[in-house]
Structures are given as C-alpha cells and as structure tokens.
Design a protein around this motif. Sequence first.
Motif, PDB file in Angstrom:
ATOM      1  N   ALA A  25       1.034  -1.237   0.222  1.00 39.77           N
ATOM      2  CA  ALA A  25       0.007   0.125  -0.015  1.00 39.77           C
ATOM      3  C   ALA A  25       0.725   1.192   0.000  1.00 39.77           C
ATOM      4  N   LEU A  26       1.985   1.194   0.819  1.00 39.30           N
ATOM      5  CA  LEU A  26       2.985   2.342   0.608  1.00 39.30           C
ATOM      6  C   LEU A  26       3.475   2.495  -0.723  1.00 39.30           C
ATOM      7  N   LEU A  27       3.983   1.374  -1.304  1.00 37.96           N
ATOM      8  CA  LEU A  27       4.565   1.545  -2.769  1.00 37.96           C
ATOM      9  C   LEU A  27       3.517   2.203  -3.709  1.00 37.96           C
ATOM     10  N   ASP A  28       2.232   1.714  -3.379  1.00 31.82           N
ATOM     11  CA  ASP A  28       1.022   2.248  -4.492  1.00 31.82           C
ATOM     12  C   ASP A  28       0.958   3.738  -4.379  1.00 31.82           C
ATOM     13  N   GLY A  29       0.929   3.966  -2.997  1.00 29.95           N
ATOM     14  CA  GLY A  29       0.943   5.642  -2.796  1.00 29.95           C
ATOM     15  C   GLY A  29       2.217   6.209  -3.278  1.00 29.95           C
ATOM     16  N   LEU A  30       3.260   5.579  -3.302  1.00 28.63           N
ATOM     17  CA  LEU A  30       4.294   6.135  -3.658  1.00 28.63           C
ATOM     18  C   LEU A  30       4.480   6.407  -5.117  1.00 28.63           C
ATOM     19  N   ALA A  31       4.197   5.291  -5.929  1.00 32.20           N
ATOM     20  CA  ALA A  31       3.897   5.055  -7.292  1.00 32.20           C
ATOM     21  C   ALA A  31       3.082   5.962  -7.841  1.00 32.20           C
ATOM     22  N   GLY A  32       1.776   6.419  -7.023  1.00 31.87           N
ATOM     23  CA  GLY A  32       0.822   7.009  -7.565  1.00 31.87           C
ATOM     24  C   GLY A  32       1.052   8.447  -6.968  1.00 31.87           C
ATOM     25  N   ASP A  34       0.679   9.763  -4.336  1.00 27.50           N
ATOM     26  CA  ASP A  34      -0.656   9.811  -3.275  1.00 27.50           C
ATOM     27  C   ASP A  34      -0.057  10.021  -1.931  1.00 27.50           C
ATOM     28  N   VAL A  35       0.177  11.304  -1.460  1.00 19.01           N
ATOM     29  CA  VAL A  35       0.777  11.415  -0.227  1.00 19.01           C
ATOM     30  C   VAL A  35      -0.329  10.914   0.777  1.00 19.01           C
ATOM     31  N   MET A  36      -1.719  11.521   0.640  1.00 20.52           N
ATOM     32  CA  MET A  36      -2.726  11.164   1.510  1.00 20.52           C
ATOM     33  C   MET A  36      -2.900   9.584   1.827  1.00 20.52           C
ATOM     34  N   ALA A  37      -2.802   8.927   0.788  1.00 18.58           N
ATOM     35  CA  ALA A  37      -2.804   7.296   0.797  1.00 18.58           C
ATOM     36  C   ALA A  37      -1.712   6.854   1.698  1.00 18.58           C
ATOM     37  N   MET A  38      -0.563   7.257   1.517  1.00 16.70           N
ATOM     38  CA  MET A  38       0.585   6.813   2.365  1.00 16.70           C
ATOM     39  C   MET A  38       0.601   7.311   3.878  1.00 16.70           C
ATOM     40  N   LEU A  39      -0.091   8.537   4.033  1.00 18.06           N
ATOM     41  CA  LEU A  39      -0.143   8.758   5.248  1.00 18.06           C
ATOM     42  C   LEU A  39      -1.213   8.144   6.059  1.00 18.06           C
ATOM     43  N   ARG A  82       8.181 -11.492  -9.283  1.00 19.28           N
ATOM     44  CA  ARG A  82       8.860 -10.557 -10.363  1.00 19.28           C
ATOM     45  C   ARG A  82       7.517  -9.902 -11.200  1.00 19.28           C
ATOM     46  N   THR A  83       6.517 -10.578 -11.365  1.00 18.48           N
ATOM     47  CA  THR A  83       5.252  -9.943 -11.986  1.00 18.48           C
ATOM     48  C   THR A  83       4.822  -8.920 -11.183  1.00 18.48           C
ATOM     49  N   ARG A  84       4.531  -9.222  -9.704  1.00 19.13           N
ATOM     50  CA  ARG A  84       4.219  -8.221  -8.762  1.00 19.13           C
ATOM     51  C   ARG A  84       4.978  -6.866  -8.726  1.00 19.13           C
ATOM     52  N   LEU A  85       6.331  -7.287  -8.824  1.00 23.88           N
ATOM     53  CA  LEU A  85       7.249  -5.945  -8.680  1.00 23.88           C
ATOM     54  C   LEU A  85       7.581  -5.296  -9.956  1.00 23.88           C
ATOM     55  N   GLN A  86       7.344  -5.757 -11.246  1.00 22.83           N
ATOM     56  CA  GLN A  86       7.489  -5.281 -12.618  1.00 22.83           C
ATOM     57  C   GLN A  86       6.923  -3.944 -12.640  1.00 22.83           C
ATOM     58  N   ARG A  87       5.405  -4.194 -11.666  1.00 20.90           N
ATOM     59  CA  ARG A  87       4.676  -2.760 -11.860  1.00 20.90           C
ATOM     60  C   ARG A  87       5.672  -1.563 -11.393  1.00 20.90           C
ATOM     61  N   TYR A  88       6.003  -1.876 -10.111  1.00 22.12           N
ATOM     62  CA  TYR A  88       6.508  -0.871  -9.335  1.00 22.12           C
ATOM     63  C   TYR A  88       8.122  -0.517 -10.138  1.00 22.12           C
ATOM     64  N   ALA A  89       8.523  -1.299 -10.801  1.00 23.70           N
ATOM     65  CA  ALA A  89       9.890  -1.190 -11.265  1.00 23.70           C
ATOM     66  C   ALA A  89       9.688  -0.266 -12.490  1.00 23.70           C
ATOM     67  N   GLY A  90       8.676  -0.247 -13.199  1.00 23.42           N
ATOM     68  CA  GLY A  90       8.437   0.766 -14.310  1.00 23.42           C
ATOM     69  C   GLY A  90       8.011   2.089 -13.801  1.00 23.42           C
ATOM     70  N   ALA A  91       7.302   2.036 -12.424  1.00 21.52           N
ATOM     71  CA  ALA A  91       6.651   3.323 -12.131  1.00 21.52           C
ATOM     72  C   ALA A  91       7.867   4.282 -11.192  1.00 21.52           C
ATOM     73  N   LEU A  92       8.898   3.432 -10.765  1.00 17.73           N
ATOM     74  CA  LEU A  92       9.798   3.997  -9.731  1.00 17.73           C
ATOM     75  C   LEU A  92      11.000   4.168 -10.301  1.00 17.73           C
ATOM     76  N   ASP A  93      11.944   5.355 -10.378  1.00 14.41           N
ATOM     77  CA  ASP A  93      13.034   5.340 -10.967  1.00 14.41           C
ATOM     78  C   ASP A  93      13.979   5.872  -9.837  1.00 14.41           C
TER      79      ASP A  93
END
Length: 93
Positions: A25-32, A34-39, A82-93
């Motif tokens: 959920a934290l990664l989802d907020g970071l990738a999007g 979305d500070v409020m989601a992370m908080l 690997r499949t689950r993390l590929q989503r974040y691999a593309g969104a985070l740099d």
Amino acid sequence: HGAGKVEEDGVRDMLGTVGDEFLIALLDGLAGADVMAMLSVADQMNGRSMSFESALQELATLFHRVALAQMAPGALSDDGERTRLQRYAGALD
C-alpha cells in the motif's frame, strides 16, 4: 495471543511487525504520488502499534527487490514476485 495456534498474522500482531499489505500500500501511494494514501497507511500502522523501524527495514528490502526487477529481473527466481514487482519497477526510478 493466538489461542494456541501459531499463524503469521497473529505473530506479526504480537511482534508489531509490518505485513506485506502495508508495504505494498505504501508503494502504491508512492508510485501514484498519493501522499494522503501513504499517510493513511502510516495511521493504520500506528493504530496497530506496528514498528516503524521494522517497516523501514522491510521497505528497504522491498526497494532492493524492486531495483532487482528494474536492473536484473532474472535475479528474482519467483515468477509471482517478479510479476508483482515489475509494476513498481516501471513506475519508480
């Protein structure tokens, strides 16, 4: 604690450690961005008396796994991970 059973959720609650659902959920907020989601996740963790120190350690490990997915996906032997993390691999740099 646990009513005589040893289960992951019960042990995590007892130790105050963080489950994958909070980290994701934290990664989802970071990738999007979305500070409020992370908080909100942080508030939920605080409400359950989870260890923020452990959360940071586990999050660092997860970031390491995301970096592997970015740079050397073959190093992740678990196809599901690997499949689950590929989503974040593309969104985070």
